[in-house]
Design a protein around this motif. Structure first.
Motif, short mmCIF file in Angstrom:
data_model
loop_
_atom_site.label_atom_id
_atom_site.label_comp_id
_atom_site.label_asym_id
_atom_site.label_seq_id
_atom_site.Cartn_x
_atom_site.Cartn_y
_atom_site.Cartn_z
N UNK A 94 47.17 -11.67 -26.85
CA UNK A 94 47.06 -10.13 -26.64
C UNK A 94 45.43 -9.86 -26.39
N UNK A 95 45.28 -9.02 -25.50
CA UNK A 95 43.86 -8.67 -25.34
C UNK A 95 43.24 -9.27 -24.04
N UNK A 96 43.86 -10.14 -23.68
CA UNK A 96 43.00 -11.22 -22.54
C UNK A 96 43.40 -10.44 -21.16
N UNK A 97 42.26 -10.14 -20.52
CA UNK A 97 42.83 -9.77 -19.10
C UNK A 97 42.40 -11.00 -18.03
N UNK A 98 43.24 -10.94 -16.93
CA UNK A 98 43.13 -11.93 -15.93
C UNK A 98 41.62 -12.08 -15.56
N UNK A 100 39.00 -12.19 -16.89
CA UNK A 100 38.18 -12.89 -17.84
C UNK A 100 38.33 -14.42 -18.06
N UNK A 101 39.65 -14.71 -17.53
CA UNK A 101 40.03 -16.18 -17.66
C UNK A 101 38.96 -17.05 -16.99
N UNK A 102 38.72 -18.07 -17.62
CA UNK A 102 37.75 -19.13 -17.33
C UNK A 102 38.15 -20.48 -17.22
N UNK A 103 39.18 -20.71 -18.35
CA UNK A 103 39.93 -22.01 -18.46
C UNK A 103 41.22 -21.90 -18.62
N UNK A 104 42.24 -22.85 -18.10
CA UNK A 104 43.63 -22.59 -18.13
C UNK A 104 44.24 -24.26 -18.61
N UNK A 105 45.05 -24.10 -19.51
CA UNK A 105 45.51 -25.11 -20.38
C UNK A 105 46.81 -25.37 -19.99
N UNK A 106 47.51 -26.68 -19.73
CA UNK A 106 48.84 -26.79 -19.28
C UNK A 106 49.16 -28.30 -18.94
N UNK A 107 50.04 -28.72 -18.95
CA UNK A 107 50.54 -30.21 -18.74
C UNK A 107 50.15 -30.51 -17.03
N UNK A 108 49.78 -31.70 -16.72
CA UNK A 108 49.43 -32.02 -15.41
C UNK A 108 50.44 -31.68 -14.45
N UNK A 109 51.72 -31.94 -14.80
CA UNK A 109 52.57 -31.85 -13.75
C UNK A 109 52.80 -30.37 -13.14
N UNK A 110 52.59 -29.53 -14.38
CA UNK A 110 52.66 -28.00 -14.24
C UNK A 110 51.35 -27.62 -13.31
N UNK A 146 40.87 -24.53 -26.61
CA UNK A 146 39.84 -24.80 -25.90
C UNK A 146 39.85 -24.28 -24.50
N UNK A 147 40.92 -23.35 -24.34
CA UNK A 147 41.32 -22.68 -23.04
C UNK A 147 41.71 -21.25 -23.31
N UNK A 148 41.49 -20.34 -22.25
CA UNK A 148 41.79 -19.02 -22.26
C UNK A 148 43.17 -18.63 -22.16
N UNK A 149 43.83 -19.37 -21.35
CA UNK A 149 45.39 -19.04 -21.02
C UNK A 149 46.05 -20.18 -20.66
N UNK A 163 51.26 -12.61 -24.39
CA UNK A 163 51.58 -11.71 -23.23
C UNK A 163 51.69 -12.55 -21.88
N UNK A 164 52.48 -12.04 -20.81
CA UNK A 164 52.46 -12.73 -19.64
C UNK A 164 51.54 -11.69 -18.55
N UNK A 165 50.57 -12.37 -18.29
CA UNK A 165 49.45 -11.80 -17.30
C UNK A 165 50.11 -12.00 -15.59
#
Length: 306
Positions: A94-98, A100-110, A146-149, A163-165
């Motif tokens: 909550x509170x994070x806006x699109x 302001x995003x600098x880093x994205x965490x996920x699996x390599x396939x995604x 270590x990531x924002x979203x 929250x879903x941005x």
């Protein structure tokens, strides 16, 4: 039965297991494993009876971690498969806006399936790899990530209260992942007429025409290969095995004969199971390669001896 899956909660794998079980209580009792190898080792160790793991994606191809873990250690058996359409969301605390995003965490396939959207909407964002899409969501929920979203399944965002941005951010709206339920070797499921057989083939040595030798065992009997991938054996540089899915069931005469032929020309053949196809598509068998044609050919051969 005791079930497990490649976790944590909120993965597409959990969604696949939910479809397979159709029982909320059984799903709630299932064990989540941090990695695919850990899930398969859980079966080998007797912690669970079967686990659901991803094996193939329509965009990225085979899931290396699953293929390699099935190719090594004590043999396991695929009991069935589930197809899950893949939809990704961009989730955040909550509170994070699109903006302001600098880093994205996920699996390599995604990540490979959302690159186009990221290039358009977050061109400056850096990718941070995680064990799974749900693990990325869980990391945000627990704090200290270590990531924002996170790029994850809609279920993961819901489970971990994010929250879903942005939703439906996949580059390919038709993306599907195939999951398999894996257990210990035992009785092979009865043929349904719409089946698949999974094998791992090992050559004696690498040589010209080696792969053709293997493929001829299928082509000569009118058997279609729906997947063929080479994977390193780890024995030496250039040492590879072949992981294949073929249309048909071990109980079918032509498939059984192909396995006999492969056993003759291969150093080893690892049988990973014959099981019903999730899409229920029946094998297309050339008229000259069906069981009736085989029976007729055998009758002809017997007649030559009398």
């Amino acid at each position: 039965m005791r079930h497990g899956y490649f976790g944590p909660r909120g993965t597409f794998t959990q969604m696949a297991l939910a479809r397979w079980l159709g029982d909320d209580d059984a799903l709630a009792a299932a064990t989540a494993y941090a990695t695919v190898p850990a899930a398969l080792e859980g079966v080998r160790a007797g912690e669970v009876d079967a686990v659901m793991v991803p094996i193939e994606n329509s965009v990225e191809g085979g899931v290396s971690a699953t293929l390699d873990a099935l190719n090594s250690a004590d043999p396991l058996a695929i009991q069935g498969e589930v197809l899950v359409p893949i939809t990704f969301v961009l989730a955040a605390p909550a509170g994070v806006e699109l903006a302001s995003v600098r880093t994205v965490g996920t699996h390599s396939h995604a990540w490979s399936q959302v690159r186009g959207w990221m290039a358009r909407e977050l061109p400056e964002a850096a990718y941070v790899p995680t064990l799974s899409t749900a693990a990325a969501a869980e990391g945000l929920a627990e704090g200290g990530a270590t990531y924002d979203v996170a790029v994850c399944a809609p279920l993961a965002a819901e489970v971990f209260g994010l929250d879903v941005l942005a939703d439906d951010i996949g580059d390919n709206r038709s993306a599907v992942t195939r999951f398999v339920l894996v257990g210990r070797p035992g009785q092979v499921p009865e043929p349904t007429g719409a089946d698949k057989t999974t094998l791992v083939l090992y050559q004696h040595e690498d040589h010209p025409g080696g792969l053709l030798e293997l493929l001829e065992q299928f082509a000569a009997r009118g058997i279609n290969l729906s997947r063929l991938e080479s994977r390193p054996t780890g024995a030496a540089m250039g040492s590879y095995c072949f992981s294949v899915d073929v249309d048909g069931h071990l109980a079918e005469e032509r498939v059984g004969e192909a396995l006999v032929g492969l056993r003759r020309v291969c150093a080893d053949v690892r049988f990973l199971g014959s099981y019903p196809r999730a899409d229920a598509r029946r094998a297309q068998v050339p008229a000259t390669a069906d069981d009736a044609a085989y029976a007729d050919a055998r009758a002809w051969l017997r007649s030559l001896r009398t």
